[in-house]
Enzyme design. Structure first.
Site, PDB file in Angstrom:
ATOM      1  N   MET A 153      12.523  33.292  66.022  1.00  0.00           N
ATOM      2  CA  MET A 153      13.694  32.925  66.813  1.00  0.00           C
ATOM      3  C   MET A 153      14.930  33.686  66.347  1.00  0.00           C
ATOM      4  O   MET A 153      15.752  34.103  67.162  1.00  0.00           O
ATOM      5  CB  MET A 153      13.933  31.411  66.738  1.00  0.00           C
ATOM      6  CG  MET A 153      13.100  30.599  67.695  1.00  0.00           C
ATOM      7  SD  MET A 153      13.286  31.145  69.396  1.00  0.00           S
ATOM      8  CE  MET A 153      15.039  30.905  69.643  1.00  0.00           C
ATOM      9  N   GLY A 174      18.086  23.972  66.328  1.00  0.00           N
ATOM     10  CA  GLY A 174      16.884  24.136  67.149  1.00  0.00           C
ATOM     11  C   GLY A 174      15.610  23.827  66.394  1.00  0.00           C
ATOM     12  O   GLY A 174      14.558  23.680  67.005  1.00  0.00           O
ATOM     13  N   HIS A 182       0.929  26.120  72.554  1.00  0.00           N
ATOM     14  CA  HIS A 182       1.753  27.044  71.779  1.00  0.00           C
ATOM     15  C   HIS A 182       0.869  28.002  70.979  1.00  0.00           C
ATOM     16  O   HIS A 182      -0.320  27.758  70.790  1.00  0.00           O
ATOM     17  CB  HIS A 182       2.664  26.283  70.801  1.00  0.00           C
ATOM     18  CG  HIS A 182       3.871  25.687  71.456  1.00  0.00           C
ATOM     19  ND1 HIS A 182       3.856  24.432  72.023  1.00  0.00           N
ATOM     20  CD2 HIS A 182       5.130  26.176  71.655  1.00  0.00           C
ATOM     21  CE1 HIS A 182       5.046  24.168  72.536  1.00  0.00           C
ATOM     22  NE2 HIS A 182       5.844  25.207  72.327  1.00  0.00           N
ATOM     23  N   LYS A 240       2.290  27.984  65.165  1.00  0.00           N
ATOM     24  CA  LYS A 240       3.220  26.838  65.201  1.00  0.00           C
ATOM     25  C   LYS A 240       2.757  25.776  64.208  1.00  0.00           C
ATOM     26  O   LYS A 240       1.583  25.429  64.143  1.00  0.00           O
ATOM     27  CB  LYS A 240       3.297  26.261  66.623  1.00  0.00           C
ATOM     28  CG  LYS A 240       4.319  25.139  66.744  1.00  0.00           C
ATOM     29  CD  LYS A 240       4.644  24.824  68.183  1.00  0.00           C
ATOM     30  CE  LYS A 240       5.590  23.629  68.311  1.00  0.00           C
ATOM     31  NZ  LYS A 240       6.879  23.813  67.662  1.00  0.00           N
TER      32      LYS A 240
HETATM   33  P1  NAD Z   1       9.666  31.325  61.825  1.00  0.00           P
HETATM   34  O1  NAD Z   1       8.784  30.783  60.755  1.00  0.00           O
HETATM   35  O2  NAD Z   1       9.282  32.617  62.493  1.00  0.00           O
HETATM   36  O3  NAD Z   1      11.163  31.514  61.288  1.00  0.00           O
HETATM   37  C1  NAD Z   1      11.790  30.628  60.435  1.00  0.00           C
HETATM   38  C2  NAD Z   1      12.622  31.447  59.473  1.00  0.00           C
HETATM   39  O4  NAD Z   1      13.440  30.559  58.709  1.00  0.00           O
HETATM   40  C3  NAD Z   1      11.764  32.243  58.480  1.00  0.00           C
HETATM   41  O5  NAD Z   1      12.139  33.612  58.505  1.00  0.00           O
HETATM   42  C4  NAD Z   1      12.083  31.597  57.137  1.00  0.00           C
HETATM   43  O6  NAD Z   1      12.042  32.502  56.047  1.00  0.00           O
HETATM   44  C5  NAD Z   1      13.501  31.081  57.395  1.00  0.00           C
HETATM   45  N1  NAD Z   1      13.953  30.046  56.476  1.00  0.00           N
HETATM   46  C6  NAD Z   1      13.222  29.063  55.882  1.00  0.00           C
HETATM   47  N2  NAD Z   1      14.010  28.316  55.078  1.00  0.00           N
HETATM   48  C7  NAD Z   1      15.260  28.827  55.178  1.00  0.00           C
HETATM   49  C8  NAD Z   1      16.511  28.490  54.596  1.00  0.00           C
HETATM   50  N3  NAD Z   1      16.644  27.475  53.729  1.00  0.00           N
HETATM   51  N4  NAD Z   1      17.611  29.225  54.938  1.00  0.00           N
HETATM   52  C9  NAD Z   1      17.507  30.268  55.804  1.00  0.00           C
HETATM   53  N5  NAD Z   1      16.332  30.634  56.372  1.00  0.00           N
HETATM   54  C10 NAD Z   1      15.230  29.921  56.069  1.00  0.00           C
HETATM   55  O7  NAD Z   1       9.799  30.144  62.909  1.00  0.00           O
HETATM   56  P2  NAD Z   1      10.352  30.242  64.407  1.00  0.00           P
HETATM   57  O8  NAD Z   1       9.233  30.429  65.360  1.00  0.00           O
HETATM   58  O9  NAD Z   1      11.521  31.179  64.452  1.00  0.00           O
HETATM   59  O10 NAD Z   1      10.838  28.720  64.607  1.00  0.00           O
HETATM   60  C11 NAD Z   1      11.772  28.128  63.740  1.00  0.00           C
HETATM   61  C12 NAD Z   1      11.979  26.679  64.124  1.00  0.00           C
HETATM   62  O11 NAD Z   1      12.557  26.606  65.433  1.00  0.00           O
HETATM   63  C13 NAD Z   1      10.686  25.841  64.218  1.00  0.00           C
HETATM   64  O12 NAD Z   1      10.954  24.538  63.804  1.00  0.00           O
HETATM   65  C14 NAD Z   1      10.343  25.895  65.711  1.00  0.00           C
HETATM   66  O13 NAD Z   1       9.517  24.821  66.113  1.00  0.00           O
HETATM   67  C15 NAD Z   1      11.727  25.809  66.282  1.00  0.00           C
HETATM   68  N6  NAD Z   1      11.884  26.295  67.651  1.00  0.00           N
HETATM   69  C16 NAD Z   1      12.758  25.608  68.423  1.00  0.00           C
HETATM   70  C17 NAD Z   1      13.023  26.070  69.710  1.00  0.00           C
HETATM   71  C18 NAD Z   1      14.080  25.348  70.526  1.00  0.00           C
HETATM   72  O14 NAD Z   1      14.347  25.748  71.667  1.00  0.00           O
HETATM   73  N7  NAD Z   1      14.726  24.306  69.973  1.00  0.00           N
HETATM   74  C19 NAD Z   1      12.387  27.208  70.203  1.00  0.00           C
HETATM   75  C20 NAD Z   1      11.494  27.883  69.379  1.00  0.00           C
HETATM   76  C21 NAD Z   1      11.269  27.425  68.089  1.00  0.00           C
END
Ligand code: NAD
Length: 259
Positions: free
Chosen positions: A12, A89, A146, A150
């Site tokens: 994201m 998010g 998904h 995930k």
């Molecule tokens: P991802 O694992 O690709 O990315 C998460 C990132 O956060 C990683 O790069 C990780 O290193 C980083 N991270 C972890 N701890 C951290 C911290 N303390 N400080 C800064 N960075 C940190 O996951 P993703 O697919 O990008 O999804 C992330 C979250 O968003 C999940 O919970 C997913 O379900 C959610 N999501 C929500 C929506 C929405 O519309 N609300 C859409 C897509 C994904």
């Protein structure tokens, strides 16, 4: 609006960095990642002067958090300490973490949505109205699909859709939810809401809510083609928060469905 991305190297995060370039009014001032991430100190592509960092972005007016549920609490504490608006998010929050969101929203403005896409938020509205019109004679079954990476299930969006379906029925979701079925489960109770998770491949996010009666079925489906659907919504939410007071908001507020 000066915006920092938390989780900037994630799926994201990368989409947010890309989309922000196309959206007027969004200035990305920090790309924050967890300690130990291999990109820390590396330049963010096509962002002159910006490197991935672990430092809290004190100069940001808003932070957009797409990280992991366990770090949401400390991210919120930092945002409150620095009086920054939050777009949250990240999904899969435990009850205690959800309480932290509510507490933070008494001090800073927070938009919290399990799904930031315009289409899904329209879907929520349609599901609520359809459930109210069709009533208990229509069995509600929610299916979400998904990608295989995930981590949480069912998706936060599926849970929001289930909440939307019960909204007009005066029942608690915990009393009617059925998360998957296996074995001798018996007849389906009236009013039950089935919620089912499919995982595989690279599916960005698909949700279907079926209202099933003896004589007909109504299905409402949303399919996200790319993560930009969520990123665009999150950036819109950040812009909407500019100048707003403390409070817990959803995408329904951002999109003008509620005051
Ligand atoms: P991802 O694992 O690709 O990315 C998460 C990132 O956060 C990683 O790069 C990780 O290193 C980083 N991270 C972890 N701890 C951290 C911290 N303390 N400080 C800064 N960075 C940190 O996951 P993703 O697919 O990008 O999804 C992330 C979250 O968003 C999940 O919970 C997913 O379900 C959610 N999501 C929500 C929506 C929405 O519309 N609300 C859409 C897509 C994904």
């Amino acid at each position: 609006m000066k915006i920092a991305i938390l989780g900037a190297a994630g799926r994201m995060g990368q989409n947010l960095l890309r989309c922000a370039k196309k959206m007027d009014g969004c200035e990305i001032v920090a790309a924050v990642e967890r300690a130990g991430h291999p990109l820390i100190g590396e330049p963010v592509p096509e962002r002159k002067g910006l490197c991935y960092t672990t430092d809290w972005p004190k100069d940001a007016e808003a932070v957009i958090d797409f990280t992991f549920h366990e770090c949401v609490t400390s991210n919120l504490a930092n945002a409150v300490a620095n009086k920054q608006a939050v777009v949250l998010g990240t999904t899969g929050l435990a009850d205690g973490e959800k309480q932290c969101v509510a507490d933070a929203a008494t001090k800073v403005p927070v938009v919290w949505a399990a799904n930031m896409s315009l289409g899904v938020n329209l879907l929520l509205e349609l599901v609520k109205r359809t459930a109210a019109v069709l009533g208990q004679d229509y069995d509600v079954e929610i299916t979400e699909a998904h990608h295989r990476l995930k981590k949480d299930a069912p998706s936060g969006t599926a849970l929001s859709l289930a909440e939307a379906a019960v909204a007009g029925r005066d029942v608690a979701l915990s009393d009617v939810a059925c998360y998957g079925r296996a074995g001798i489960v018996g007849e389906r109770p009236t009013g039950e809401i089935g919620i089912h998770a499919v995982r595989g491949g690279a599916i960005v996010g698909e949700h279907t809510v079926a209202f099933i009666a003896d004589e007909e079925t109504v299905e409402i489906t949303h399919k996200a083609a790319t993560r930009e659907a969520f990123a665009t919504g999150a950036l819109r939410a950040a812009l909407w928060l500019g100048g707003r007071g403390p409070g817990l908001y959803t995408m329904r507020h951002v999109l003008g469905f509620v005051e």
